[in-house]
Design a protein around this motif. Structure first.
Motif, PDB file in Angstrom:
ATOM      1  N   TRP A   1     -47.207  17.261  -0.023  1.00 10.21           N
ATOM      2  CA  TRP A   1     -48.215  16.225  -0.231  1.00 10.21           C
ATOM      3  C   TRP A   1     -47.667  14.875   0.241  1.00 10.21           C
ATOM      4  N   LYS A   2     -48.422  14.214   1.104  1.00  8.80           N
ATOM      5  CA  LYS A   2     -48.032  12.868   1.545  1.00  8.80           C
ATOM      6  C   LYS A   2     -48.197  11.871   0.407  1.00  8.80           C
ATOM      7  N   ASP A   3     -49.271  12.033  -0.345  1.00  4.13           N
ATOM      8  CA  ASP A   3     -49.529  11.212  -1.521  1.00  4.13           C
ATOM      9  C   ASP A   3     -50.374  12.055  -2.458  1.00  4.13           C
ATOM     10  N   GLU A   4     -50.896  11.466  -3.494  1.00  2.00           N
ATOM     11  CA  GLU A   4     -51.623  12.210  -4.519  1.00  2.00           C
ATOM     12  C   GLU A   4     -52.854  12.925  -3.974  1.00  2.00           C
ATOM     13  N   HIS A   5     -53.413  12.425  -2.874  1.00  2.00           N
ATOM     14  CA  HIS A   5     -54.676  12.957  -2.383  1.00  2.00           C
ATOM     15  C   HIS A   5     -54.573  13.679  -1.032  1.00  2.00           C
ATOM     16  N   THR A   6     -53.426  13.611  -0.364  1.00  2.00           N
ATOM     17  CA  THR A   6     -53.343  14.077   1.025  1.00  2.00           C
ATOM     18  C   THR A   6     -52.179  15.038   1.214  1.00  2.00           C
ATOM     19  N   GLN A   7     -52.499  16.256   1.686  1.00  2.00           N
ATOM     20  CA  GLN A   7     -51.452  17.217   2.003  1.00  2.00           C
ATOM     21  C   GLN A   7     -50.921  16.981   3.415  1.00  2.00           C
ATOM     22  N   ASP A   8     -49.758  17.564   3.690  1.00  2.00           N
ATOM     23  CA  ASP A   8     -49.095  17.365   4.979  1.00  2.00           C
ATOM     24  C   ASP A   8     -48.967  18.712   5.689  1.00  2.00           C
ATOM     25  N   PRO A   9     -49.907  19.060   6.582  1.00  2.00           N
ATOM     26  CA  PRO A   9     -49.853  20.344   7.286  1.00  2.00           C
ATOM     27  C   PRO A   9     -48.570  20.541   8.091  1.00  2.00           C
ATOM     28  N   ARG A  10     -47.908  19.470   8.483  1.00  2.00           N
ATOM     29  CA  ARG A  10     -46.644  19.621   9.207  1.00  2.00           C
ATOM     30  C   ARG A  10     -45.601  20.324   8.340  1.00  2.00           C
ATOM     31  N   GLU A  11     -45.656  20.062   7.038  1.00  2.00           N
ATOM     32  CA  GLU A  11     -44.730  20.717   6.120  1.00  2.00           C
ATOM     33  C   GLU A  11     -45.074  22.192   5.952  1.00  2.00           C
ATOM     34  N   TRP A  12     -46.373  22.522   5.971  1.00  2.00           N
ATOM     35  CA  TRP A  12     -46.756  23.936   5.943  1.00  2.00           C
ATOM     36  C   TRP A  12     -46.155  24.658   7.155  1.00  2.00           C
ATOM     37  N   LYS A  13     -46.272  24.019   8.307  1.00  2.00           N
ATOM     38  CA  LYS A  13     -45.775  24.635   9.537  1.00  2.00           C
ATOM     39  C   LYS A  13     -44.257  24.753   9.513  1.00  2.00           C
ATOM     40  N   ARG A  14     -43.601  23.753   8.947  1.00  2.00           N
ATOM     41  CA  ARG A  14     -42.141  23.814   8.854  1.00  2.00           C
ATOM     42  C   ARG A  14     -41.711  24.965   7.938  1.00  2.00           C
TER      43      ARG A  14
ATOM     44  N   CYS B   1     -51.759  33.766 -10.314  1.00  2.00           N
ATOM     45  CA  CYS B   1     -51.917  34.062 -11.745  1.00  2.00           C
ATOM     46  C   CYS B   1     -51.784  32.826 -12.614  1.00  2.00           C
ATOM     47  N   ALA B   2     -51.571  31.664 -12.033  1.00  2.00           N
ATOM     48  CA  ALA B   2     -51.363  30.471 -12.849  1.00  2.00           C
ATOM     49  C   ALA B   2     -51.468  29.230 -11.974  1.00  2.00           C
ATOM     50  N   SER B   3     -51.369  28.080 -12.631  1.00  2.00           N
ATOM     51  CA  SER B   3     -51.407  26.798 -11.925  1.00  2.00           C
ATOM     52  C   SER B   3     -50.567  25.794 -12.698  1.00  2.00           C
ATOM     53  N   THR B   4     -49.273  26.032 -12.757  1.00  2.00           N
ATOM     54  CA  THR B   4     -48.421  25.199 -13.601  1.00  2.00           C
ATOM     55  C   THR B   4     -48.291  23.767 -13.085  1.00  2.00           C
ATOM     56  N   SER B   5     -48.572  23.532 -11.798  1.00  2.00           N
ATOM     57  CA  SER B   5     -48.505  22.163 -11.265  1.00  2.00           C
ATOM     58  C   SER B   5     -49.880  21.521 -11.147  1.00  2.00           C
ATOM     59  N   GLY B   6     -50.919  22.237 -11.584  1.00  2.00           N
ATOM     60  CA  GLY B   6     -52.273  21.685 -11.524  1.00  2.00           C
ATOM     61  C   GLY B   6     -53.281  22.736 -11.122  1.00  2.00           C
ATOM     62  N   TYR B   7     -54.492  22.649 -11.698  1.00  2.00           N
ATOM     63  CA  TYR B   7     -55.508  23.677 -11.505  1.00  2.00           C
ATOM     64  C   TYR B   7     -56.432  23.405 -10.330  1.00  2.00           C
ATOM     65  N   ASP B   8     -56.423  22.195  -9.817  1.00  2.00           N
ATOM     66  CA  ASP B   8     -57.344  21.814  -8.748  1.00  2.00           C
ATOM     67  C   ASP B   8     -56.687  22.105  -7.406  1.00  2.00           C
ATOM     68  N   HIS B   9     -56.935  23.308  -6.862  1.00  2.00           N
ATOM     69  CA  HIS B   9     -56.305  23.732  -5.616  1.00  2.00           C
ATOM     70  C   HIS B   9     -57.119  23.254  -4.410  1.00  2.00           C
ATOM     71  N   SER B  10     -56.420  22.941  -3.332  1.00  2.00           N
ATOM     72  CA  SER B  10     -57.109  22.674  -2.079  1.00  2.00           C
ATOM     73  C   SER B  10     -56.295  23.276  -0.941  1.00  2.00           C
ATOM     74  N   TYR B  11     -57.006  23.767   0.065  1.00  2.00           N
ATOM     75  CA  TYR B  11     -56.358  24.381   1.219  1.00  2.00           C
ATOM     76  C   TYR B  11     -57.315  24.291   2.404  1.00  2.00           C
ATOM     77  N   ASP B  12     -56.790  24.493   3.598  1.00  2.00           N
ATOM     78  CA  ASP B  12     -57.596  24.461   4.815  1.00  2.00           C
ATOM     79  C   ASP B  12     -58.218  25.843   4.999  1.00  2.00           C
ATOM     80  N   ASN B  13     -59.511  25.943   4.787  1.00  2.00           N
ATOM     81  CA  ASN B  13     -60.186  27.239   4.784  1.00  2.00           C
ATOM     82  C   ASN B  13     -60.186  27.919   6.151  1.00  2.00           C
TER      83      ASN B  13
END
Length: 445
Positions: free
Chosen positions: A284-297, A339-351
């Motif tokens: 996550w770059k910040d609270e609202h924005t994920q960083d796809p470059r990190e996914w690729k890494r 099976c869980a969401s210990t870091s938070g329940y509101d998931h987001s991903y690139d569909n």
């Protein structure tokens, strides 16, 4: 309670002796209080302290109903649901108890101003209610935490689908972090004879959860040769997922947060390890924005470890922090099972990475009766081992839950209830000797 403990520790006690023991009027139990549910209002999750909300109380022994059993609890353990209960997140568990209390006259017992918590136990049957034939006083048992009513047809193919499915000690009262527990008799399973009380109490919830999530037809259906990415691979859930992957002919890729945790995975036999702290992954770059470059890494790092292959299965439980990366790194046609969401329940991903690559997201929650039994059978046979790292007294349960809340633990954290010390309850010393190193892998790390 002393007479009960003496009977358990005597090699000459018979079922008749246990049946003749008078039950105490009350017992010691770890509770949360209904009038304290707002005690942490305004605090960040991390600042909420289980040591302040968990109490050691003397509570009345509950009425025994049909199909139920009272168990003398020798040992229990702390699960993350104990932490959620103690900090009243995401909801106070008293709402669960109120709803359960409306189901029937019998379940009304659970709706109390205190909640006896805990979803694991190892102990001895003291009493059984009408209609119980499979168990009798004196039987040494462990308990899984699935509570169902099975009055609806929905639950008869998979008991986890019963509309009245609950987790005992979390969504019901009279849990296992106590000297006595009330369970449905179909929660009981034979205690593995080569384990001590505290070791036998450790696997229940997490072992069964990992079994359904990875192995069962209701989960990822793991097969030989699969690459399995396991988040938190040295933790309570991940340590069993790692063992199931290794035992099932799959290859675990263990994600951990320190070299110490990486070493634990190596002790279990894992070879492919990613230390996310050392490699400084920031999804996550910040609270609202994920960083796809990190996914690729991360995907690139996985392929370096596997010889160019992506993962077939992702064993997900952190939730919000990692879910976008999990969806991305899964191979085409692969499975993300959560099976869980210990870091938070509101998931987001690139569909796009899900639908265009025909990936599946599978929700998995605890285990049905058969899955729990099969998972316990593997422990009893010495195929899967407890991951107990530290044991606390019942009086220290608040500290134990605090350690789990702050992730200052490895594997599972145990709690002695009636057992006066560690190491008691072993019956099969020969089987234990064959697996002693594996049983003690997580101790004093």
């Amino acid at each position: 309670m002393k007479d009960i403990l003496d009977a358990i520790q005597s090699p000459d006690s018979t079922p008749a002796d246990f049946a003749a023991l008078p039950l105490p009027e009350s017992y010691r139990a770890i509770t949360v209080h209904k009038d304290e549910t707002e005690m942490f209002a305004g605090l960040a999750t991390r600042d909420k302290d289980p040591r302040k909300s968990l109490h050691l109380d003397e509570v009345p022994v509950p009425e025994l109903g049909p199909g139920e059993a009272l168990v003398a609890v020798m040992a229990s353990s702390v699960n993350y649901n104990s932490v959620w209960t103690s900090i009243f997140e995401p909801l106070s568990t008293f709402g669960f108890l109120e709803r359960y209390g409306r189901v029937s006259d019998l379940t009304r017992r659970h709706d109390l101003p205190y909640h006896v918590i805990g979803s694991d136990l190892a102990g001895v049957v003291l009493r059984t209610g009408p209609g119980v034939n499979a168990w009798r006083p004196g039987d040494e048992v462990v308990a899984h935490c699935l509570s169902v009513e099975l009055e609806s047809s929905d639950g008869h193919n998979d008991t986890m689908l019963d509309p009245e499915q609950r987790i005992w000690g979390f969504e019901t009262n009279f849990g296992g972090l106590a000297e006595i527990a009330l369970v449905k008799s179909n929660q009981l399973m034979p205690k593995p004879t080569h384990l001590s009380w505290e070791e036998a109490a450790a696997p229940g919830l997490v072992n069964s959860t990992a079994y359904r999530q990875l192995v069962s037809r209701n989960g990822a259906r793991m097969k030989q040769g699969d690459n399995v990415l396991i988040w938190g691979a040295s933790g309570g859930l991940g340590s069993y997922a790692t063992q199931f992957a290794l035992a099932g002919g799959a290859t675990p890729i263990c994600v951990v947060s320190s070299e110490r945790k990486a070493e634990i995975c190596r002790r279990m036999g894992a070879e492919l390890i990613i230390d996310r702290s050392a490699e400084e992954y920031r999804f996550w770059k910040d609270e609202h924005t994920q960083d796809p470059r990190e996914w690729k890494r991360l995907g690139k790092r996985i392929r370096e470890l596997t010889g160019g292959e992506d993962v077939d299965i992702v064993f997900e439980h952190p939730g919000r922090e990692t879910f976008g990366a999990s969806v991305y790194v899964t191979r085409k046609g692969g499975t993300i099972v959560t099976c869980a969401s210990t870091s938070g329940y509101d998931h987001s991903y690139d569909n796009r990475y899900l639908w265009m690559s025909l990936k599946r997201i599978v929700g998995s929650h605890f285990a049905n009766y058969r899955e729990a039994w099969e998972a316990n059978r593997l422990v009893a046979k010495g195929k899967i081992h407890p991951t107990l790292s530290r044991v606390y007294s019942l009086e220290e349960t608040g500290q134990a839950a605090h350690d789990v809340h702050r992730n200052a633990h490895q594997g599972k954290v145990g709690v002695l209830c009636l057992a006066p010390e560690e190491g008691l309850g072993v019956r099969d010393h020969e089987l234990r000797a064959r697996h002693a190193d594996a049983i003690n892998r997580f101790r004093n790390v």
